[in-house]
Design a protein around this motif. Structure first.
Motif, mmCIF file in Angstrom:
data_model
loop_
_atom_site.group_PDB
_atom_site.id
_atom_site.type_symbol
_atom_site.label_atom_id
_atom_site.label_comp_id
_atom_site.label_asym_id
_atom_site.label_seq_id
_atom_site.Cartn_x
_atom_site.Cartn_y
_atom_site.Cartn_z
ATOM 1 N N ILE A 66 102.288 52.391 6.162
ATOM 2 C CA ILE A 66 101.595 52.140 4.685
ATOM 3 C C ILE A 66 100.508 51.277 4.969
ATOM 4 C CG2 ILE A 66 103.586 52.206 3.260
ATOM 5 C CD1 ILE A 66 103.636 49.173 3.297
ATOM 6 N N GLU A 67 99.389 51.200 4.059
ATOM 7 C CA GLU A 67 98.411 50.357 4.025
ATOM 8 C C GLU A 67 98.439 49.502 3.012
ATOM 9 O OE1 GLU A 67 94.620 52.525 4.482
ATOM 10 O OE2 GLU A 67 95.170 53.628 6.172
ATOM 11 N N VAL A 68 98.183 48.117 3.163
ATOM 12 C CA VAL A 68 98.242 47.100 2.332
ATOM 13 C C VAL A 68 97.139 46.236 2.293
ATOM 14 C CG1 VAL A 68 99.905 45.285 1.379
ATOM 15 C CG2 VAL A 68 100.650 47.131 2.495
ATOM 16 N N SER A 69 96.636 45.705 0.946
ATOM 17 C CA SER A 69 95.563 44.705 1.013
ATOM 18 C C SER A 69 96.268 43.330 0.412
ATOM 19 C CB SER A 69 94.507 44.972 0.113
ATOM 20 O OG SER A 69 93.982 46.539 0.629
ATOM 21 N N GLY A 70 95.563 42.364 1.174
ATOM 22 C CA GLY A 70 95.875 40.938 0.404
ATOM 23 C C GLY A 70 94.833 40.202 0.953
ATOM 24 N N LYS A 71 94.996 38.974 0.021
ATOM 25 C CA LYS A 71 93.817 37.675 0.256
ATOM 26 C C LYS A 71 93.847 37.246 1.490
ATOM 27 C CE LYS A 71 92.449 33.683 -1.797
ATOM 28 N NZ LYS A 71 92.902 32.407 -2.847
ATOM 29 N N THR A 72 94.672 37.496 2.300
ATOM 30 C CA THR A 72 94.752 36.898 3.990
ATOM 31 C C THR A 72 95.550 38.143 4.347
ATOM 32 O OG1 THR A 72 96.579 35.520 3.671
ATOM 33 C CG2 THR A 72 94.541 34.612 3.334
ATOM 34 N N ILE A 73 95.424 38.121 5.823
ATOM 35 C CA ILE A 73 96.262 38.998 6.919
ATOM 36 C C ILE A 73 97.762 38.765 6.480
ATOM 37 C CG2 ILE A 73 96.794 39.583 9.021
ATOM 38 C CD1 ILE A 73 93.987 39.433 9.874
ATOM 39 N N GLU B 82 90.602 45.903 7.948
ATOM 40 C CA GLU B 82 89.445 45.209 7.264
ATOM 41 C C GLU B 82 89.768 43.750 7.421
ATOM 42 O OE1 GLU B 82 87.899 46.396 3.770
ATOM 43 O OE2 GLU B 82 87.805 48.280 4.127
ATOM 44 N N GLU B 83 89.219 42.980 8.147
ATOM 45 C CA GLU B 83 89.191 41.437 8.127
ATOM 46 C C GLU B 83 88.683 40.875 6.769
ATOM 47 O OE1 GLU B 83 90.160 39.153 10.103
ATOM 48 O OE2 GLU B 83 90.207 40.339 12.083
ATOM 49 N N PRO B 84 89.484 39.793 6.078
ATOM 50 C CA PRO B 84 89.081 39.265 4.850
ATOM 51 C C PRO B 84 87.752 38.637 4.794
ATOM 52 C CG PRO B 84 90.898 37.737 5.898
ATOM 53 C CD PRO B 84 90.535 39.010 6.624
ATOM 54 N N SER B 85 86.909 38.422 3.789
ATOM 55 C CA SER B 85 85.519 37.993 3.582
ATOM 56 C C SER B 85 85.511 37.161 2.389
ATOM 57 C CB SER B 85 84.582 38.868 3.618
ATOM 58 O OG SER B 85 83.382 38.266 3.468
ATOM 59 N N LYS B 86 85.064 35.860 2.415
ATOM 60 C CA LYS B 86 85.091 35.039 1.180
ATOM 61 C C LYS B 86 83.793 35.474 0.436
ATOM 62 C CE LYS B 86 87.088 31.040 3.484
ATOM 63 N NZ LYS B 86 87.004 29.451 3.816
ATOM 64 N N LYS C 75 92.829 43.939 4.797
ATOM 65 C CA LYS C 75 93.369 45.461 4.712
ATOM 66 C C LYS C 75 94.063 45.659 6.107
ATOM 67 C CE LYS C 75 92.640 50.122 3.194
ATOM 68 N NZ LYS C 75 91.794 51.163 2.971
ATOM 69 N N ILE C 76 95.311 45.898 6.043
ATOM 70 C CA ILE C 76 96.055 46.311 7.284
ATOM 71 C C ILE C 76 96.917 47.435 7.014
ATOM 72 C CG2 ILE C 76 96.380 43.886 7.831
ATOM 73 C CD1 ILE C 76 99.089 43.957 6.931
ATOM 74 N N LYS C 77 97.135 48.129 8.312
ATOM 75 C CA LYS C 77 98.117 49.246 8.515
ATOM 76 C C LYS C 77 99.528 48.942 9.169
ATOM 77 C CE LYS C 77 97.113 52.925 10.952
ATOM 78 N NZ LYS C 77 96.439 54.205 11.740
ATOM 79 N N VAL C 78 100.504 48.957 8.486
ATOM 80 C CA VAL C 78 101.736 48.594 8.992
ATOM 81 C C VAL C 78 102.742 49.580 9.258
ATOM 82 C CG1 VAL C 78 103.675 47.134 8.708
ATOM 83 C CG2 VAL C 78 101.527 46.447 7.646
#
Length: 206
Positions: free
Chosen positions: A4-11, A35-39, A51-54
């Motif tokens: 699955i691909e999931v997004s979050g405020k941080t990794i 994708e690394e998080p960006s402020k 954004k990560i793929k798990v």
């Protein structure tokens, strides 16, 4: 294999969400950062979440079943797999009709299939998992046959007063013969020759 691909405020946030959705723990998965998080500007404008793929790691028993099903289907056979991975090794008993082709002469085909499955399943694995394949209890029947053969030929060697040489066997079957006769004090056994023609010799003690 579940991915699955999931997004979050941080990794870490994204990982926690993924583990919750998949219902697994951290040691059961591997992940890739997409994708690394960006402020963003001033921490407000253009901010981007991580954004990560798990992916859930495939367990050895699952890999074994998947590989065997592919091989068996390619052979045009219908087989029911009974898999026990509760111990230190994975034991697979295959049941169905006309499965003699999976056993082969003295279990040679079964041994070859077991070797291939062990290589494929353990490839890139951190910890090696031993896999034992069987067809409708063939290995136990073969073991009983070898025990009876060992006793019979040991008696023959003792009675005739000279060595008896068995036909070539693989290392597993030779071990069964040695084990069957190790408690006898009137004969001794040893192996001679080179693989795959290595054989056991039963010799009476003088």
């Amino acid at each position: 294999m579940r991915t699955i691909e999931v997004s979050g405020k941080t990794i870490d946030d994204a990982l926690k969400q993924a583990l919750s959705e998949l219902g697994v723990s951290m040691e059961d998965v591997e992940y890739e950062v997409l994708e690394e998080p960006s402020k963003g500007f001033l921490g407000i404008f253009g901010a981007k979440p991580a954004k990560i793929k798990v992916t859930v790691k495939e367990k050895p028993a699952e890999k074994t079943a998947e590989l065997l099903n592919k091989i068996i289907t390619a052979m045009g056979l219908s087989v029911n797999l009974q898999i026990d991975d509760s111990g230190e090794m994975i034991k697979v008993n295959m049941q169905g009709e006309d499965l003699g082709v999976l056993i082969g002469r003295r279990g040679e085909t079964l041994d070859a299939l077991q070797y291939i499955v062990n290589l494929a399943v353990n490839k890139n694995m951190e910890k090696r998992q031993k896999i034992i394949l069987d067809v409708e209890g063939y290995r136990k029947r073969r073991e009983n046959t070898l025990y009876k053969l060992a006793y019979k030929l040991a008696d023959k060697a003792k009675r005739r007063g000279k060595s008896v040489v068995l036909e070539p066997m693989n290392s597993h079957e030779r071990r069964i013969i040695h084990t069957a006769l190790q408690s006898r004090n009137d004969i001794y056994t040893f192996s001679e020759g080179e693989e795959p023609y290595r054989k056991i010799v039963i010799t009476p003690k003088k």
